[in-house]
Design a protein around this motif. Structure first.
Motif, mmCIF file in Angstrom:
data_model
loop_
_atom_site.group_PDB
_atom_site.id
_atom_site.type_symbol
_atom_site.label_atom_id
_atom_site.label_comp_id
_atom_site.label_asym_id
_atom_site.label_seq_id
_atom_site.Cartn_x
_atom_site.Cartn_y
_atom_site.Cartn_z
ATOM 1 N N ARG A 16 2.357 0.264 1.393
ATOM 2 C CA ARG A 16 1.547 -0.927 1.661
ATOM 3 C C ARG A 16 1.719 -1.946 0.540
ATOM 4 N N VAL A 17 1.997 -3.171 0.921
ATOM 5 C CA VAL A 17 2.280 -4.231 -0.042
ATOM 6 C C VAL A 17 0.991 -4.736 -0.673
ATOM 7 N N GLN A 18 1.041 -4.948 -1.989
ATOM 8 C CA GLN A 18 -0.077 -5.556 -2.698
ATOM 9 C C GLN A 18 0.431 -6.798 -3.411
ATOM 10 N N GLY A 19 -0.274 -7.886 -3.243
ATOM 11 C CA GLY A 19 0.076 -9.107 -3.970
ATOM 12 C C GLY A 19 1.054 -10.005 -3.224
ATOM 13 N N TRP A 20 1.203 -11.204 -3.755
ATOM 14 C CA TRP A 20 1.942 -12.269 -3.075
ATOM 15 C C TRP A 20 3.331 -12.499 -3.651
ATOM 16 N N SER A 21 3.828 -11.593 -4.483
ATOM 17 C CA SER A 21 5.048 -11.917 -5.235
ATOM 18 C C SER A 21 6.275 -12.068 -4.338
ATOM 19 N N MET A 22 6.259 -11.532 -3.128
ATOM 20 C CA MET A 22 7.409 -11.664 -2.232
ATOM 21 C C MET A 22 7.093 -12.577 -1.042
ATOM 22 N N ARG A 23 6.132 -13.447 -1.226
ATOM 23 C CA ARG A 23 5.668 -14.314 -0.152
ATOM 24 C C ARG A 23 6.807 -15.054 0.574
ATOM 25 N N ASP A 24 7.722 -15.641 -0.201
ATOM 26 C CA ASP A 24 8.754 -16.470 0.419
ATOM 27 C C ASP A 24 9.834 -15.666 1.135
ATOM 28 N N ALA A 25 9.759 -14.343 0.996
ATOM 29 C CA ALA A 25 10.646 -13.486 1.789
ATOM 30 C C ALA A 25 9.902 -12.983 3.028
ATOM 31 N N GLY A 26 8.741 -13.571 3.269
ATOM 32 C CA GLY A 26 7.970 -13.171 4.437
ATOM 33 C C GLY A 26 7.327 -11.804 4.274
ATOM 34 N N ILE A 27 7.123 -11.374 3.044
ATOM 35 C CA ILE A 27 6.472 -10.085 2.773
ATOM 36 C C ILE A 27 5.092 -10.376 2.198
ATOM 37 N N LEU A 28 4.054 -10.077 2.967
ATOM 38 C CA LEU A 28 2.706 -10.483 2.608
ATOM 39 C C LEU A 28 1.844 -9.270 2.254
ATOM 40 N N PRO A 29 0.755 -9.495 1.509
ATOM 41 C CA PRO A 29 -0.148 -8.381 1.187
ATOM 42 C C PRO A 29 -0.648 -7.686 2.452
ATOM 43 N N GLY A 30 -0.678 -6.380 2.448
ATOM 44 C CA GLY A 30 -1.125 -5.619 3.608
ATOM 45 C C GLY A 30 0.015 -5.169 4.509
#
Lengths: 209, 209
Positions: free
Chosen positions: A119-133
């Motif tokens: 499960r992803v935590q945090g916004w560090s990969m936001r621009d790759a379309g990978i979001l928290p949760g």
DNA sequence: TCGAATACTGTATGTGCATACAGTTATTCG
DNA sequence: CGAATAACTGTATGCACATACAGTATTCGA
């Protein structure tokens, strides 16, 4: 708190009864099984088990016994991949403490066969379309190629980043300008690659309550 | 012999009760669930189900109901959900022309049970983490609530947007400032909702060749 | 040595539940 | 048409069960 041997026997009987008969036992049935002379003996054990969190008792309900930890392992066999939530510091990736559930995946759906979900935590990969949760499908791998998105461990922390290596210098790149790249000199520091991301599953954030 | 629709409802309730509470229901609990006025109504259904072999009744035993076929079909019948690629103009969503394959999904993985997968085209939902090539798990629905991300059809075109309705005015909002909202006046134009997005699966874009 | 658990025996009490009996209203089928 | 089945309402009855109260014996840490 741990169960006494006798309490473990009672708990085992309750479990067996549920499997064999499709419903929990009554006090009287426990009395018969253990050759007690009084329903209170059974009731005492039930209360002890409930107090220790092994079962749940529903007052006034016949057979109102619920075993809280259905089985020891969720099913040892390989019929699914584990979902790993927050990874406890210092523990291996797949420690049972971190496993939140087991999911069956159609492996054709991903670029390669995944070994677990994270499960992803945090916004560090936001621009790759990978979001928290989001759930990342991860394949266990100790090494990575340039450009791959990896699950890496630095010290006690688990992080998801894009992998870039030039000689002994590794850069872990976020996909978000707010996060600076992490630089690691392999000749001096250690970097553990836990695996590479081969897929993503999202089940929230679509406005459904 | 086959179950009547009502009997199937009762059986489904018994199954659900077993899963949710860990034990079968009593007659009285069935009465409450179905708003009957008499325990006989529940008992009649139980006897019918027992006669047809769907359950087993144990006389004199409280909650003595056992469902004989625990699963509906263990995994059969369900070939999975179809993956819809480019939707051909004018054809219904699930026309065989558009189906690229079938995938088995663990339905617990999504917010609701999906009916098909749709491949995303374009960048209009970029800021919601929905990228070109992603597969959206879509549940068929003719209506939508505000805030849900929907698959809508306007004329010949299929689009994925966030749904907002105020009276007769519907706005379909992109998640990308480069795309303007689409406004539809329901009193004059037609809007077909094909479904709502309940999940997302990504299998590319992780740097794996 | 004293309290607190564990592990029981024995007796009661009231209600949770299964179940029988007697009808009613549709729907289906030979 | 008449009989069978489905799907109920309404009232009773009594065992099945949870649970309270009162003891006894043993172990064990403080």
């Amino acid at each position: 708190m741990d169960l006494t041997p006798r309490q473990a026997e009672i708990l085992a009987f309750i479990r067996r009864h549920c499997v064999e008969h499709g419903l929990p036992p009554t006090r009287a049935e426990i009395v018969t099984a253990f050759d007690f002379r009084s329903p209170t003996a059974a009731d005492d054990h039930l209360r002890a088990l409930a107090r220790k969190g092994a079962i749940e008792l529903r007052p006034g309900v016949s057979r109102g016994i619920r075993v809280l930890e259905p089985e020891d392992p969720p099913e040892a066999a390989n019929d699914g991949v584990p979902l790993v939530g927050r990874v406890a510091a210092g523990l291996p990736m797949l420690a049972t403490e971190s496993v939140e559930g087991w999911y069956k995946l159609d492996r054709r759906m991903f670029a390669a066969e995944p070994d677990f979900l994270l499960r992803v935590q945090g916004w560090s990969m936001r621009d790759a379309g990978i979001l928290p949760g989001d759930l990342l499908a991860v394949q266990r791998r100790a090494t990575a190629r340039n450009g791959e998105i990896v699950v890496a461990r630095i010290g006690d922390e688990v992080t998801v980043k894009r992998f870039e290596r030039r000689g002994d210098l590794v850069r872990l790149l976020a996909a978000n300008p707010d996060f600076a790249p992490i630089r690691i000199d392999l000749s001096r520091e250690e970097l553990v690659i836990e695996g590479r991301v081969v897929g993503l599953v999202r089940n929230g954030g679509f406005g459904i309550s």
